[in-house]
Design a protein around this motif. Structure first.
Motif, PDB file in Angstrom:
ATOM      1  N   VAL A 140      11.107  -4.446   1.043  1.00  0.00           N
ATOM      2  CA  VAL A 140      10.013  -4.937   2.182  1.00  0.00           C
ATOM      3  C   VAL A 140      10.601  -6.145   2.809  1.00  0.00           C
ATOM      4  O   VAL A 140      10.998  -7.006   1.965  1.00  0.00           O
ATOM      5  CB  VAL A 140       8.697  -4.609   1.856  1.00  0.00           C
ATOM      6  N   GLY A 141       9.907  -6.292   3.899  1.00  0.00           N
ATOM      7  CA  GLY A 141      10.261  -7.976   4.432  1.00  0.00           C
ATOM      8  C   GLY A 141       8.966  -8.639   4.135  1.00  0.00           C
ATOM      9  O   GLY A 141       8.328  -8.575   3.285  1.00  0.00           O
ATOM     10  N   VAL A 142       8.978  -9.663   4.737  1.00  0.00           N
ATOM     11  CA  VAL A 142       8.102 -10.804   4.582  1.00  0.00           C
ATOM     12  C   VAL A 142       6.625 -10.480   5.167  1.00  0.00           C
ATOM     13  O   VAL A 142       6.789  -9.773   6.278  1.00  0.00           O
ATOM     14  CB  VAL A 142       8.334 -12.284   5.126  1.00  0.00           C
ATOM     15  N   LEU A 143       5.535 -10.706   4.535  1.00  0.00           N
ATOM     16  CA  LEU A 143       4.143 -10.444   4.902  1.00  0.00           C
ATOM     17  C   LEU A 143       3.814 -11.201   6.216  1.00  0.00           C
ATOM     18  O   LEU A 143       4.362 -12.315   6.199  1.00  0.00           O
ATOM     19  CB  LEU A 143       3.113 -10.690   3.778  1.00  0.00           C
ATOM     20  N   THR A 144       3.092 -10.871   7.228  1.00  0.00           N
ATOM     21  CA  THR A 144       2.976 -11.411   8.319  1.00  0.00           C
ATOM     22  C   THR A 144       1.543 -12.300   7.936  1.00  0.00           C
ATOM     23  O   THR A 144       1.033 -12.520   6.960  1.00  0.00           O
ATOM     24  CB  THR A 144       2.361 -10.512   9.458  1.00  0.00           C
ATOM     25  N   MET A 204       0.676   8.500  -0.319  1.00  0.00           N
ATOM     26  CA  MET A 204      -0.552   8.674   0.190  1.00  0.00           C
ATOM     27  C   MET A 204      -1.038   7.997   1.399  1.00  0.00           C
ATOM     28  O   MET A 204      -0.679   6.725   1.672  1.00  0.00           O
ATOM     29  CB  MET A 204      -1.709   8.180  -0.843  1.00  0.00           C
ATOM     30  N   ALA A 205      -1.701   8.656   2.361  1.00  0.00           N
ATOM     31  CA  ALA A 205      -1.852   8.039   3.746  1.00  0.00           C
ATOM     32  C   ALA A 205      -2.822   6.984   3.475  1.00  0.00           C
ATOM     33  O   ALA A 205      -3.798   6.951   2.753  1.00  0.00           O
ATOM     34  CB  ALA A 205      -2.374   9.054   4.721  1.00  0.00           C
ATOM     35  N   PRO A 206      -2.437   5.606   4.177  1.00  0.00           N
ATOM     36  CA  PRO A 206      -3.350   4.535   4.055  1.00  0.00           C
ATOM     37  C   PRO A 206      -4.925   4.789   4.482  1.00  0.00           C
ATOM     38  O   PRO A 206      -5.696   4.350   3.518  1.00  0.00           O
ATOM     39  CB  PRO A 206      -3.021   3.631   5.256  1.00  0.00           C
ATOM     40  N   LYS A 220       2.004   2.858   1.670  1.00  0.00           N
ATOM     41  CA  LYS A 220       3.289   2.626   2.729  1.00  0.00           C
ATOM     42  C   LYS A 220       3.057   1.272   3.598  1.00  0.00           C
ATOM     43  O   LYS A 220       4.224   0.904   4.347  1.00  0.00           O
ATOM     44  CB  LYS A 220       3.059   3.704   3.869  1.00  0.00           C
ATOM     45  N   THR A 221       1.937   0.696   3.442  1.00  0.00           N
ATOM     46  CA  THR A 221       1.958  -0.556   4.394  1.00  0.00           C
ATOM     47  C   THR A 221       1.048  -1.561   3.287  1.00  0.00           C
ATOM     48  O   THR A 221       0.448  -1.102   2.686  1.00  0.00           O
ATOM     49  CB  THR A 221       1.026  -0.421   5.602  1.00  0.00           C
TER      50      THR A 221
END
Length: 246
Positions: free
Chosen positions: A107-111, A1-3, A141-142
């Motif tokens: 996934v990577g580390v959160l900013t 689903m699109a953010p 997705k994010t």
């Protein structure tokens, strides 16, 4: 689903819910550490179809009991950025049965910006990383979309006066798990008692309230599970330093 669509749909369902800030206020820290990377083992990856959601709300005084100086729980438990009542544990995708989806992709580390934006609902950076890696990757997705949705849901909830409820047993009337669910239902139109599960630990102290949601993000009847706290069970509420609601 699109953010963007994800957030619009959530807002549509909850736009009429009265937003109620908890009585104790949070001060977002100017600096927050980045969490550590969390990677699943191959056996932990499950891409089951999503059939609904759970919004998990943790009772912070119980989580923080004896952990005031725990560096992992620094922001939530030290009082440095405020005193917390209910905090957001997470927004979890569910399936039919116990094998809910998790760790759908790496996934990577959160900013720091993402972590900072969520510190007043989930005031533990590593927990934010965990929730995004384990649950959010199966929903959005994010991280911005995932946490944005979770915050909307959290802020749509009106919270009962847990200090008053905690004193019920002191007045000679045991506090049942169902009474806590009823207190939430009375304040939140459209949130029925059977759409909530109250979770207590093995010693009977309140740990969480979990709200069951359908695919449309509307509350739905919770499936009963063997480890659930019975509605009739007596529950104690640890107050810590939390003040009564105003």
């Amino acid at each position: 689903m699109a953010p963007r669509l994800f957030l619009v749909l959530l807002w549509a369902w909850f736009s009429f819910a009265p937003v109620h800030a908890q009585a104790w206020q949070c001060r977002t820290p100017a600096y927050v550490p980045r969490p550590a990377l969390e990677l699943p083992t191959s056996g932990e990856i499950r891409r089951s179809p999503v059939k609904g959601y759970t919004l998990a709300l943790s009772w912070s005084p119980e989580q923080c009991r004896g952990r005031k100086h725990d560096p992992f729980m620094r922001y939530q438990c030290s009082g440095e950025i405020g005193e917390f009542g209910f905090v957001l544990h997470g927004l979890w995708p569910e399936t039919n049965g116990p094998r809910y989806p998790q760790y759908c992709r790496t996934v990577g580390v959160l900013t720091r910006e993402v972590v900072r934006s969520n510190m007043c609902v989930t005031p533990t950076p590593q927990l934010q990383q965990h929730e995004w890696a384990k649950h959010g990757t199966c929903m959005a997705k994010t991280p911005e979309a995932y946490f944005g949705a979770a915050r909307l849901l959290f802020h749509a909830i009106q919270f009962p006066d847990m200090v008053r409820l905690s004193r019920q047993s002191e007045r000679g009337t045991p506090l049942a798990a169902a009474t806590i669910a009823e207190a939430f239902a009375e304040l939140n139109e459209g949130l029925p008692v059977d759409a909530m599960r109250v979770k207590a630990n093995k010693n009977g102290w309140l740990e969480e309230v979990r709200i069951c949601l359908g695919l449309d993000f509307k509350p739905r009847k919770c499936p009963r599970r063997a480890k659930d706290t019975a509605n009739s069970a007596t529950v104690k509420v640890w107050r810590g330093t939390v003040k009564a609601a105003r």
